[in-house]
Design a protein around this motif. Sequence first.
Motif, mmCIF file in Angstrom:
data_model
loop_
_atom_site.group_PDB
_atom_site.id
_atom_site.type_symbol
_atom_site.label_atom_id
_atom_site.label_comp_id
_atom_site.label_asym_id
_atom_site.label_seq_id
_atom_site.Cartn_x
_atom_site.Cartn_y
_atom_site.Cartn_z
ATOM 1 N N ASP A 14 -11.731 0.619 0.824
ATOM 2 C CA ASP A 14 -12.264 -0.447 1.951
ATOM 3 C C ASP A 14 -13.513 -0.872 1.958
ATOM 4 O O ASP A 14 -14.187 -1.388 3.136
ATOM 5 C CB ASP A 14 -12.395 0.496 2.881
ATOM 6 C CG ASP A 14 -10.577 1.445 3.341
ATOM 7 O OD1 ASP A 14 -10.458 0.903 3.009
ATOM 8 O OD2 ASP A 14 -11.176 2.974 3.535
ATOM 9 N N VAL A 46 -8.032 -5.477 -9.430
ATOM 10 C CA VAL A 46 -8.565 -6.393 -9.060
ATOM 11 C C VAL A 46 -7.201 -6.508 -9.145
ATOM 12 O O VAL A 46 -6.478 -6.524 -10.178
ATOM 13 C CB VAL A 46 -8.660 -8.101 -9.489
ATOM 14 C CG1 VAL A 46 -7.475 -9.262 -8.639
ATOM 15 C CG2 VAL A 46 -9.834 -8.470 -9.061
ATOM 16 N N GLU A 47 -5.391 -6.439 -8.162
ATOM 17 C CA GLU A 47 -3.888 -6.489 -8.263
ATOM 18 C C GLU A 47 -3.609 -7.797 -7.385
ATOM 19 O O GLU A 47 -3.764 -8.116 -6.168
ATOM 20 C CB GLU A 47 -3.674 -5.441 -7.959
ATOM 21 C CG GLU A 47 -2.763 -5.197 -8.459
ATOM 22 C CD GLU A 47 -1.768 -3.303 -7.539
ATOM 23 O OE1 GLU A 47 -1.228 -4.150 -7.644
ATOM 24 O OE2 GLU A 47 -2.097 -2.768 -8.423
ATOM 25 N N ASP A 48 -3.040 -8.804 -8.054
ATOM 26 C CA ASP A 48 -2.059 -9.410 -7.546
ATOM 27 C C ASP A 48 -3.499 -10.924 -7.024
ATOM 28 O O ASP A 48 -2.704 -11.638 -5.482
ATOM 29 C CB ASP A 48 -0.966 -9.353 -6.418
ATOM 30 C CG ASP A 48 0.158 -8.540 -7.323
ATOM 31 O OD1 ASP A 48 0.347 -9.474 -8.129
ATOM 32 O OD2 ASP A 48 0.975 -7.378 -6.393
ATOM 33 N N ASN A 49 -4.452 -10.713 -7.790
ATOM 34 C CA ASN A 49 -5.770 -11.654 -7.014
ATOM 35 C C ASN A 49 -6.368 -11.537 -5.912
ATOM 36 O O ASN A 49 -6.905 -12.176 -4.867
ATOM 37 C CB ASN A 49 -5.145 -12.988 -6.845
ATOM 38 C CG ASN A 49 -4.860 -14.059 -7.999
ATOM 39 O OD1 ASN A 49 -4.846 -14.089 -9.234
ATOM 40 N ND2 ASN A 49 -3.383 -14.381 -7.858
ATOM 41 N N LYS A 50 -5.852 -9.889 -5.626
ATOM 42 C CA LYS A 50 -6.430 -9.629 -4.276
ATOM 43 C C LYS A 50 -7.621 -8.082 -4.693
ATOM 44 O O LYS A 50 -7.093 -7.637 -5.829
ATOM 45 C CB LYS A 50 -5.733 -8.903 -3.015
ATOM 46 C CG LYS A 50 -4.907 -10.045 -2.338
ATOM 47 C CD LYS A 50 -4.363 -9.920 -1.787
ATOM 48 C CE LYS A 50 -3.597 -10.837 -1.359
ATOM 49 N NZ LYS A 50 -3.398 -12.270 0.154
ATOM 50 N N ILE A 51 -8.677 -7.795 -4.584
ATOM 51 C CA ILE A 51 -9.520 -6.871 -4.571
ATOM 52 C C ILE A 51 -8.728 -5.543 -4.008
ATOM 53 O O ILE A 51 -7.724 -5.190 -3.134
ATOM 54 C CB ILE A 51 -10.960 -6.419 -4.138
ATOM 55 C CG1 ILE A 51 -11.385 -8.375 -4.386
ATOM 56 C CG2 ILE A 51 -10.912 -5.412 -4.290
ATOM 57 C CD1 ILE A 51 -13.021 -8.054 -3.911
ATOM 58 N N LYS A 52 -8.409 -4.386 -5.521
ATOM 59 C CA LYS A 52 -8.224 -3.469 -4.867
ATOM 60 C C LYS A 52 -8.733 -2.164 -4.643
ATOM 61 O O LYS A 52 -8.463 -1.239 -3.570
ATOM 62 C CB LYS A 52 -6.284 -3.285 -6.024
ATOM 63 C CG LYS A 52 -5.605 -1.457 -5.517
ATOM 64 C CD LYS A 52 -4.647 -1.668 -6.755
ATOM 65 C CE LYS A 52 -4.416 -0.457 -6.398
ATOM 66 N NZ LYS A 52 -2.922 0.072 -7.391
ATOM 67 N N ASN A 53 -9.560 -1.844 -5.316
ATOM 68 C CA ASN A 53 -10.317 -0.833 -5.368
ATOM 69 C C ASN A 53 -12.267 -1.263 -5.636
ATOM 70 O O ASN A 53 -12.243 -2.244 -6.401
ATOM 71 C CB ASN A 53 -9.982 0.292 -6.246
ATOM 72 C CG ASN A 53 -9.352 1.020 -5.606
ATOM 73 O OD1 ASN A 53 -9.828 1.478 -4.410
ATOM 74 N ND2 ASN A 53 -8.786 1.437 -6.668
ATOM 75 N N TYR A 54 -13.030 -1.529 -5.201
ATOM 76 C CA TYR A 54 -14.243 -1.630 -4.842
ATOM 77 C C TYR A 54 -15.328 -0.563 -5.038
ATOM 78 O O TYR A 54 -14.852 0.803 -5.065
ATOM 79 C CB TYR A 54 -14.974 -1.769 -3.131
ATOM 80 C CG TYR A 54 -14.160 -2.840 -2.844
ATOM 81 C CD1 TYR A 54 -15.014 -3.559 -2.682
ATOM 82 C CD2 TYR A 54 -14.092 -2.790 -2.325
ATOM 83 C CE1 TYR A 54 -14.201 -5.136 -2.210
ATOM 84 C CE2 TYR A 54 -12.562 -3.860 -1.357
ATOM 85 C CZ TYR A 54 -13.489 -5.143 -0.860
ATOM 86 O OH TYR A 54 -12.846 -6.015 -0.764
#
Length: 65
Positions: A14, A46-54
């Motif tokens: 989040d 990053v996974e699939d060009n998106k942030i997965k975890n901060y």
Amino acid sequence: MVIKVIEILASSPDGWEAAAQVALDEAAKSVRGIKSIYVNEMSATVEDNKIKNYRVNAKISFEVQ
């Protein structure tokens, strides 16, 4: 007064603020008298060009009694 500092690594899907809160919540389970949190480092997975975890590397200071 003596202040002790611990270092905690935490993550959240989040955002960095939420990851910092996770670090603080985890520290509060075993430490009393927390005085401050210093976010030393931020990163993300990053996974699939998106942030997965901060992720944060946080230093939490508390008073030793």
